[in-house]
Design a protein around this motif. Structure first.
Motif, mmCIF file in Angstrom:
data_model
loop_
_atom_site.group_PDB
_atom_site.id
_atom_site.type_symbol
_atom_site.label_atom_id
_atom_site.label_comp_id
_atom_site.label_asym_id
_atom_site.label_seq_id
_atom_site.Cartn_x
_atom_site.Cartn_y
_atom_site.Cartn_z
ATOM 1 N N ILE A 104 27.099 -7.651 -14.685
ATOM 2 C CA ILE A 104 27.678 -7.844 -16.025
ATOM 3 C C ILE A 104 26.612 -7.610 -17.094
ATOM 4 C CG2 ILE A 104 28.746 -9.484 -17.624
ATOM 5 C CD1 ILE A 104 30.067 -10.859 -15.256
ATOM 6 N N ILE A 105 25.421 -8.154 -16.870
ATOM 7 C CA ILE A 105 24.335 -7.995 -17.841
ATOM 8 C C ILE A 105 24.027 -6.510 -18.054
ATOM 9 C CG2 ILE A 105 21.873 -8.390 -18.268
ATOM 10 C CD1 ILE A 105 22.221 -11.100 -16.824
ATOM 11 N N GLN A 106 23.978 -5.751 -16.972
ATOM 12 C CA GLN A 106 23.698 -4.319 -17.079
ATOM 13 C C GLN A 106 24.798 -3.592 -17.840
ATOM 14 O OE1 GLN A 106 20.869 -2.939 -16.359
ATOM 15 N NE2 GLN A 106 21.517 -0.873 -16.930
ATOM 16 N N GLN A 107 26.044 -3.981 -17.604
ATOM 17 C CA GLN A 107 27.156 -3.357 -18.325
ATOM 18 C C GLN A 107 27.072 -3.642 -19.824
ATOM 19 O OE1 GLN A 107 30.758 -4.706 -16.427
ATOM 20 N NE2 GLN A 107 30.509 -3.360 -14.661
ATOM 21 N N VAL A 108 26.770 -4.895 -20.173
ATOM 22 C CA VAL A 108 26.613 -5.258 -21.587
ATOM 23 C C VAL A 108 25.471 -4.455 -22.198
ATOM 24 C CG1 VAL A 108 25.962 -7.121 -23.178
ATOM 25 C CG2 VAL A 108 27.580 -7.576 -21.325
ATOM 26 N N TYR A 109 24.369 -4.374 -21.474
ATOM 27 C CA TYR A 109 23.195 -3.627 -21.941
ATOM 28 C C TYR A 109 23.564 -2.172 -22.247
ATOM 29 C CZ TYR A 109 18.253 -2.248 -22.109
ATOM 30 O OH TYR A 109 17.030 -1.794 -22.513
ATOM 31 N N GLU A 110 24.268 -1.566 -21.317
ATOM 32 C CA GLU A 110 24.647 -0.153 -21.485
ATOM 33 C C GLU A 110 25.679 0.035 -22.596
ATOM 34 O OE1 GLU A 110 25.857 1.102 -17.590
ATOM 35 O OE2 GLU A 110 23.806 0.997 -16.786
ATOM 36 N N GLN A 111 26.594 -0.917 -22.728
ATOM 37 C CA GLN A 111 27.607 -0.818 -23.783
ATOM 38 C C GLN A 111 26.957 -0.909 -25.163
ATOM 39 O OE1 GLN A 111 30.699 -3.708 -23.021
ATOM 40 N NE2 GLN A 111 31.524 -2.575 -21.288
ATOM 41 N N ILE A 112 25.987 -1.803 -25.312
ATOM 42 C CA ILE A 112 25.304 -1.933 -26.598
ATOM 43 C C ILE A 112 24.522 -0.668 -26.916
ATOM 44 C CG2 ILE A 112 23.496 -3.182 -27.861
ATOM 45 C CD1 ILE A 112 24.413 -5.726 -26.371
ATOM 46 N N LEU A 113 23.830 -0.127 -25.932
ATOM 47 C CA LEU A 113 23.087 1.121 -26.161
ATOM 48 C C LEU A 113 24.025 2.271 -26.543
ATOM 49 C CD1 LEU A 113 20.355 1.224 -23.350
ATOM 50 C CD2 LEU A 113 20.095 0.592 -25.756
ATOM 51 N N ALA A 114 25.238 2.247 -25.989
ATOM 52 C CA ALA A 114 26.212 3.320 -26.267
ATOM 53 C C ALA A 114 26.639 3.344 -27.729
ATOM 54 C CB ALA A 114 27.426 3.165 -25.362
ATOM 55 N N THR A 115 26.509 2.204 -28.432
ATOM 56 C CA THR A 115 26.906 2.177 -29.845
ATOM 57 C C THR A 115 25.915 2.941 -30.726
ATOM 58 O OG1 THR A 115 25.764 0.071 -30.339
ATOM 59 C CG2 THR A 115 28.050 -0.063 -29.553
ATOM 60 N N LYS A 116 24.834 3.417 -30.137
ATOM 61 C CA LYS A 116 23.849 4.194 -30.907
ATOM 62 C C LYS A 116 24.343 5.621 -31.142
ATOM 63 C CE LYS A 116 18.941 5.367 -31.038
ATOM 64 N NZ LYS A 116 18.090 4.303 -31.571
ATOM 65 N N SER A 117 24.818 6.264 -30.087
ATOM 66 C CA SER A 117 25.221 7.674 -30.188
ATOM 67 C C SER A 117 26.733 7.875 -30.233
ATOM 68 C CB SER A 117 24.646 8.469 -29.016
ATOM 69 O OG SER A 117 25.145 7.947 -27.794
ATOM 70 N N HIS A 118 27.478 6.856 -29.811
ATOM 71 C CA HIS A 118 28.949 6.927 -29.779
ATOM 72 C C HIS A 118 29.461 8.157 -29.020
ATOM 73 C CE1 HIS A 118 28.907 3.711 -32.850
ATOM 74 N NE2 HIS A 118 30.070 3.430 -32.344
ATOM 75 N N GLN A 119 28.825 8.427 -27.884
ATOM 76 C CA GLN A 119 29.300 9.493 -27.012
ATOM 77 C C GLN A 119 30.314 8.923 -26.027
ATOM 78 O OE1 GLN A 119 28.408 12.795 -27.338
ATOM 79 N NE2 GLN A 119 27.340 12.067 -29.171
ATOM 80 N N LYS A 120 31.295 9.720 -25.672
ATOM 81 C CA LYS A 120 32.332 9.245 -24.746
ATOM 82 C C LYS A 120 31.692 8.817 -23.425
ATOM 83 C CE LYS A 120 36.922 10.183 -23.002
ATOM 84 N NZ LYS A 120 38.128 11.010 -23.122
ATOM 85 N N SER A 121 32.136 7.679 -22.933
ATOM 86 C CA SER A 121 31.572 7.106 -21.714
ATOM 87 C C SER A 121 32.522 7.304 -20.537
ATOM 88 C CB SER A 121 31.328 5.608 -21.925
ATOM 89 O OG SER A 121 30.984 4.964 -20.725
#
Length: 205
Positions: A104-121
């Motif tokens: 869960i921690i890793q998913q949260v970490y990656e989701q927060i980083l994704a808000t930088k570039s807003h590329q489709k995940s």
């Protein structure tokens, strides 16, 4: 639901340490209430929760996305290019202390980083987070106009000629995307209005 209550209820699924939960909530409240925050504040968090609540049945792990919302802008400095990384790092530290598992921690970490570039995940939950984060782009013209004023205040350290250059770059990036919104739900709800709002702002910058 009041943000504090939402945070407490969320954390109690992982720890019974009320003092720790209170400590982390006060930290979040303090960070999002900093004087320099005109848009990236507690109201922004409330807006995101309002958006994701409407698609709750489509989200696989609502707890994960909830933690991501609380921490995605916890560190916000208009002069820094590392806000997302610092926010993700802080989230990781806090969630480890709250007893969340590494997945869960890793998913949260990656989701927060994704808000930088807003590329489709590849992760659809992440796409719902990204779309909720950008939902203001597709609001009414009045709401969008208010948002642009708030963002300008957050970047008041920069003179107009620098701010406008940077803002134009951001807006053009959104328009060049095949779709600003990643999920069908948000695309149908906000895409057309978002493009109209952005084009209008560009013409007036």
């Amino acid at each position: 639901m009041i943000l504090k209550n939402r945070f407490e209820t969320l954390c109690l699924k992982f720890t019974s340490d009320h003092n720790l939960i209170e400590k982390f909530w006060l930290e979040i409240e303090k960070k999002y209430s900093e004087k320099s925050r005109y848009y990236h504040n507690l109201q922004h968090l409330e807006a995101l929760f309002k958006e994701v609540e409407q698609v709750k049945e489509m989200i696989k792990n609502f707890d994960t996305i909830s933690f991501s919302i609380f921490y995605h802008d916890v560190i916000y400095d208009a002069t820094s290019k590392l806000n997302e990384e610092k926010s993700a790092d802080l989230a990781k530290e806090r969630l480890e202390l709250l007893g969340l598992n590494n997945e869960i921690i890793q998913q949260v970490y990656e989701q927060i980083l994704a808000t930088k570039s807003h590329q489709k995940s590849e992760n659809e939950d992440c796409n719902f987070l990204l779309d909720a984060d950008l939902s203001v782009l597709g609001k009414s013209y009045e709401a969008y106009s208010e948002y642009t004023k708030q963002i300008r205040k957050e970047y008041s350290i920069y003179p107009d000629f620098l701010y406008k250059t940077g803002r134009k770059k951001v807006l053009k990036h959104f328009l060049e995307l095949e779709s600003i919104f990643k999920t069908e739900y948000f695309k149908n709800k906000y895409e057309t209005q978002a493009r109209e709002n952005i084009e209008f702002e560009l013409k007036n910058l």
